[in-house]
Enzyme design. Sequence first.
Site, PDB file in Angstrom:
ATOM      1  N   ASP A 115     -26.780  45.413  15.750  1.00 11.23           N
ATOM      2  CA  ASP A 115     -26.946  44.064  16.236  1.00 11.23           C
ATOM      3  C   ASP A 115     -28.362  43.612  15.875  1.00 11.23           C
ATOM      4  OD1 ASP A 115     -28.404  45.767  17.863  1.00 11.23           O
ATOM      5  OD2 ASP A 115     -27.667  44.372  19.541  1.00 11.23           O
TER       6      ASP A 115
ATOM      7  N   SER B  44     -25.244  48.422  29.656  1.00  7.71           N
ATOM      8  CA  SER B  44     -25.844  47.149  29.996  1.00  7.71           C
ATOM      9  C   SER B  44     -25.823  46.781  31.244  1.00  7.71           C
ATOM     10  CB  SER B  44     -25.021  46.319  29.219  1.00  7.71           C
ATOM     11  OG  SER B  44     -25.243  46.300  27.769  1.00  7.71           O
ATOM     12  N   SER B  45     -26.599  47.440  32.101  1.00  5.41           N
ATOM     13  CA  SER B  45     -26.703  46.948  33.637  1.00  5.41           C
ATOM     14  C   SER B  45     -27.772  45.842  33.427  1.00  5.41           C
ATOM     15  CB  SER B  45     -27.372  47.932  34.377  1.00  5.41           C
ATOM     16  OG  SER B  45     -28.714  48.675  33.752  1.00  5.41           O
ATOM     17  N   SER B  46     -28.760  45.829  32.643  1.00  3.67           N
ATOM     18  CA  SER B  46     -29.691  44.735  32.686  1.00  3.67           C
ATOM     19  C   SER B  46     -29.037  43.392  32.071  1.00  3.67           C
ATOM     20  CB  SER B  46     -30.939  45.038  31.516  1.00  3.67           C
ATOM     21  OG  SER B  46     -30.479  45.322  30.196  1.00  3.67           O
TER      22      SER B  46
ATOM     23  N   ASP C 165     -25.402  42.707  23.959  1.00  4.88           N
ATOM     24  CA  ASP C 165     -25.130  43.084  25.034  1.00  4.88           C
ATOM     25  C   ASP C 165     -24.847  41.691  26.101  1.00  4.88           C
ATOM     26  OD1 ASP C 165     -25.619  45.489  24.209  1.00  4.88           O
ATOM     27  OD2 ASP C 165     -27.756  45.667  25.466  1.00  4.88           O
TER      28      ASP C 165
END
Length: 392
Positions: free
Chosen positions: A43, A132-134, A179
């Site tokens: 990415d 990808s909790s953030s 994300d």
Amino acid sequence: MVKWRNNMNINELKKEFIKIYGEGSMRNFFSPGRVNLIGEHIDYNGGHVFPCALNFGTLGCVRKRKDNKVNLASTNIPLKVSINLEDIKYEKKHGWGNYPKGVIKEIIDKGYKVGGMDILISGNIPNGSGLSSSASLELLIAIMINNIFNDGKLDKVELIKLSQKAENDFVGLNCGIMDQFAVAMGKKDMAILLDCNTLEYKYAPVDLGNYVITIMNTNKRRELSDSKYNERRLECEKALKLINKEKKINYLCELSLEEFESLKYLIKDNRVLNRATHVVYENERVKRAYYLLSKRNLKEFGKLLAESHFSLRDLYEVTGKELDAIVGEALNVSGCIGARMIGAGFGGCAIALVEKSKLDLFKKKVSNNYNKIIGYKPGFYTSEIGEGTYEI
């Protein structure tokens, strides 16, 4: 560490909200985790990725205040954070609260409306898992602000960019745009073919038939800042500079396989060459994966997953013994047609494509064999492909 729960109950969260902030109306939001089916570490190299949103993630309740104060609380972590909108700065002691703070600051700096809020969140994405909790938390806050203070009129892609900027510039962690994009733009039963260079995207229906995507957690936490993530980015930039002596490009992923093969002689350092080789070939694997899924050719798609993992192991060197063990054991089990690490690597999660009827046996075998090799058991989660961030 987030306690894993298979289902979060919004009514439970509302009750907790009232305990903390008192009676009154509130608005409720959900923001998913994400998994990238294929296209790892490209990415930030202008490549194509193929993510989808999960049906677990982060719930949030919010109430407007009449002042400029924002209160942040979580059911997962005892730390509570209070800030004034006129004085937002990074503070290490604020821990998880720096992610919402960063998003709020970026939106204010853009000149959009933001007011005081009481917020309570609850998530069931394991921290450091690579799911990808953030980004889930960032988009939760961004969509809250959009809907509550801006009548839902802010452009979603701009909110995605502002959330990424918050993580890069405010929190100080490098991440690509994938994300945040997957979390915000996910659609049920769809994966997103996203060009990270142009942000052009198209949806692909994901019909897995008799198979299911299983997420396998190594239970080894991955710390982005402690990993070699930044080192890999620098190695890719080195490769790009060398290629630019002959062909002017902005990103490695602008090269076709043929162009790369004709120009790779410019890269003398074997390690840097390996990194670039992974990037260019992984980009091609993503495009092929999109085609194969559109034709419902799951067997070949599964082979691509394994190829991706081996490239991340041998050329990009971001797997580690835990991820290699769990993927290796998964591929050895009958009924599994593909597996690979996901996320930044060095721990976290992998995915496997497994026949539904053999899932229980698969989990048992992988768990036992992984435990023999590593010394503790992994976790398994099965998720459907869900919607992007929304107000409930």
